[in-house]
Motif scaffolding. Sequence first.
Motif, PDB file in Angstrom:
ATOM      1  N   GLY A 105       0.797  -1.224   0.000  1.00 12.27           N
ATOM      2  CA  GLY A 105       0.000   0.000   0.000  1.00 12.27           C
ATOM      3  C   GLY A 105       0.827   1.270   0.000  1.00 12.27           C
ATOM      4  N   LEU A 106       1.933   1.278  -0.737  1.00 17.36           N
ATOM      5  CA  LEU A 106       2.777   2.453  -0.779  1.00 17.36           C
ATOM      6  C   LEU A 106       2.060   3.618  -1.455  1.00 17.36           C
ATOM      7  N   ALA A 107       2.232   4.812  -0.887  1.00 17.18           N
ATOM      8  CA  ALA A 107       1.678   6.022  -1.508  1.00 17.18           C
ATOM      9  C   ALA A 107       2.710   6.556  -2.486  1.00 17.18           C
ATOM     10  N   THR A 108       2.401   6.478  -3.763  1.00 18.14           N
ATOM     11  CA  THR A 108       3.352   6.886  -4.786  1.00 18.14           C
ATOM     12  C   THR A 108       2.785   8.003  -5.645  1.00 18.14           C
ATOM     13  N   HIS A 109       3.671   8.682  -6.333  1.00 18.05           N
ATOM     14  CA  HIS A 109       3.271   9.645  -7.344  1.00 18.05           C
ATOM     15  C   HIS A 109       4.273   9.563  -8.483  1.00 18.05           C
ATOM     16  N   LEU A 110       3.923  10.162  -9.617  1.00 16.10           N
ATOM     17  CA  LEU A 110       4.733  10.080 -10.826  1.00 16.10           C
ATOM     18  C   LEU A 110       5.432  11.403 -11.092  1.00 16.10           C
ATOM     19  N   LEU A 111       6.644  11.311 -11.615  1.00 18.87           N
ATOM     20  CA  LEU A 111       7.435  12.482 -11.989  1.00 18.87           C
ATOM     21  C   LEU A 111       7.928  12.312 -13.423  1.00 18.87           C
ATOM     22  N   SER A 112       8.017  13.419 -14.147  1.00 17.56           N
ATOM     23  CA  SER A 112       8.557  13.374 -15.504  1.00 17.56           C
ATOM     24  C   SER A 112       9.639  14.436 -15.661  1.00 17.56           C
ATOM     25  N   PRO A 113      10.888  14.014 -15.896  1.00 19.16           N
ATOM     26  CA  PRO A 113      11.944  14.991 -16.179  1.00 19.16           C
ATOM     27  C   PRO A 113      11.820  15.633 -17.559  1.00 19.16           C
ATOM     28  N   ARG A 114      10.988  15.048 -18.443  1.00 19.67           N
ATOM     29  CA  ARG A 114      10.824  15.559 -19.811  1.00 19.67           C
ATOM     30  C   ARG A 114       9.361  15.924 -20.031  1.00 19.67           C
ATOM     31  N   ASP A 132       6.877   9.873  -0.986  1.00 20.04           N
ATOM     32  CA  ASP A 132       6.924  11.216  -0.431  1.00 20.04           C
ATOM     33  C   ASP A 132       8.367  11.707  -0.378  1.00 20.04           C
ATOM     34  N   GLY A 133       8.543  12.994  -0.621  1.00 15.34           N
ATOM     35  CA  GLY A 133       9.879  13.552  -0.655  1.00 15.34           C
ATOM     36  C   GLY A 133      10.594  13.308  -1.961  1.00 15.34           C
ATOM     37  N   ASP A 134       9.845  12.854  -2.971  1.00 15.72           N
ATOM     38  CA  ASP A 134      10.413  12.551  -4.295  1.00 15.72           C
ATOM     39  C   ASP A 134      11.520  11.514  -4.233  1.00 15.72           C
ATOM     40  N   VAL A 135      11.383  10.539  -3.304  1.00 18.15           N
ATOM     41  CA  VAL A 135      12.300   9.405  -3.247  1.00 18.15           C
ATOM     42  C   VAL A 135      11.845   8.397  -4.295  1.00 18.15           C
ATOM     43  N   VAL A 136      12.663   8.166  -5.317  1.00 19.08           N
ATOM     44  CA  VAL A 136      12.280   7.364  -6.468  1.00 19.08           C
ATOM     45  C   VAL A 136      12.537   5.890  -6.194  1.00 19.08           C
ATOM     46  N   VAL A 137      11.535   5.048  -6.474  1.00 17.00           N
ATOM     47  CA  VAL A 137      11.684   3.610  -6.277  1.00 17.00           C
ATOM     48  C   VAL A 137      11.768   2.851  -7.586  1.00 17.00           C
ATOM     49  N   ASP A 138      11.377   3.473  -8.684  1.00 11.35           N
ATOM     50  CA  ASP A 138      11.473   2.804  -9.977  1.00 11.35           C
ATOM     51  C   ASP A 138      11.187   3.814 -11.075  1.00 11.35           C
ATOM     52  N   PHE A 139      11.353   3.382 -12.309  1.00 12.89           N
ATOM     53  CA  PHE A 139      11.020   4.227 -13.441  1.00 12.89           C
ATOM     54  C   PHE A 139      10.684   3.350 -14.630  1.00 12.89           C
ATOM     55  N   VAL A 140      10.004   3.938 -15.595  1.00 14.65           N
ATOM     56  CA  VAL A 140       9.675   3.251 -16.836  1.00 14.65           C
ATOM     57  C   VAL A 140       9.822   4.251 -17.974  1.00 14.65           C
ATOM     58  N   HIS A 141      10.343   3.790 -19.111  1.00 10.15           N
ATOM     59  CA  HIS A 141      10.421   4.655 -20.278  1.00 10.15           C
ATOM     60  C   HIS A 141       9.084   4.633 -21.009  1.00 10.15           C
ATOM     61  N   VAL A 142       8.590   5.801 -21.344  1.00  8.84           N
ATOM     62  CA  VAL A 142       7.324   5.950 -22.058  1.00  8.84           C
ATOM     63  C   VAL A 142       7.607   6.574 -23.418  1.00  8.84           C
ATOM     64  N   THR A 143       7.188   5.889 -24.462  1.00  7.39           N
ATOM     65  CA  THR A 143       7.319   6.413 -25.821  1.00  7.39           C
ATOM     66  C   THR A 143       6.018   7.085 -26.235  1.00  7.39           C
TER      67      THR A 143
END
Length: 219
Positions: free
Chosen positions: A71-80, A106-117
Amino acid sequence: MKPTSSLFSLGAVLGALLVLPGCGGALGQMDLTRTGGAADEGGLASALDAPLAVGGEVRPAIHYDTRGSAGLATHLLSPRTDVVDVRDGLLLGKAPGTAAVLVALDGDVVVDFVHVTVRPADRVEVHGIDAAGNDLGDLTERVELVVGDETRLVPHGYAGAQALAGVATSTWTVEPPIAVVLREGLPNRVRLVARQPGSAKVTVTMLGKTCSLPLEVVR
């Protein structure tokens, strides 16, 4: 890079983008590429298993694969943000290209990422939807209905042979108006309800593209 825990800082992940391939959750913490249940055809929720359409929006279905956490509270970030922007948990396709979407705590601690085309749609196809919400594929033949009968439809953007992820505002017309198009509360899914006998053309416009299909209503 030898992290001391399963959580990565934003800077560490941005550095990893230079060497790690992106198709799913590249760090193995999350999975944004598969759905956990029945398809929500016509809705915002979707797996990220296809390129996102320019002008399309999608709410990725995030699945956790973190040991000892739930039940982690996550949000998404995009550098581009010029390619993929984030708004209220939605991914917005802005321009053709590929960008990393970061999954953060929270705190923008990143746990993973995915490339989106992101790709522009070159056409729109209308798919049939059954009563359970399952996609029946694009309609290639004339639609025939009895007066009072109905069928569910949803448009999809395509780039070549590939269906694109994401929904956008769609407009529908029936000419002559022997049937009515009713919204179902999802961004793109509609019901086509036959009102009187005759022949007509059903037209949908989405992502700047237009598709038409013939309709025959009989008694």
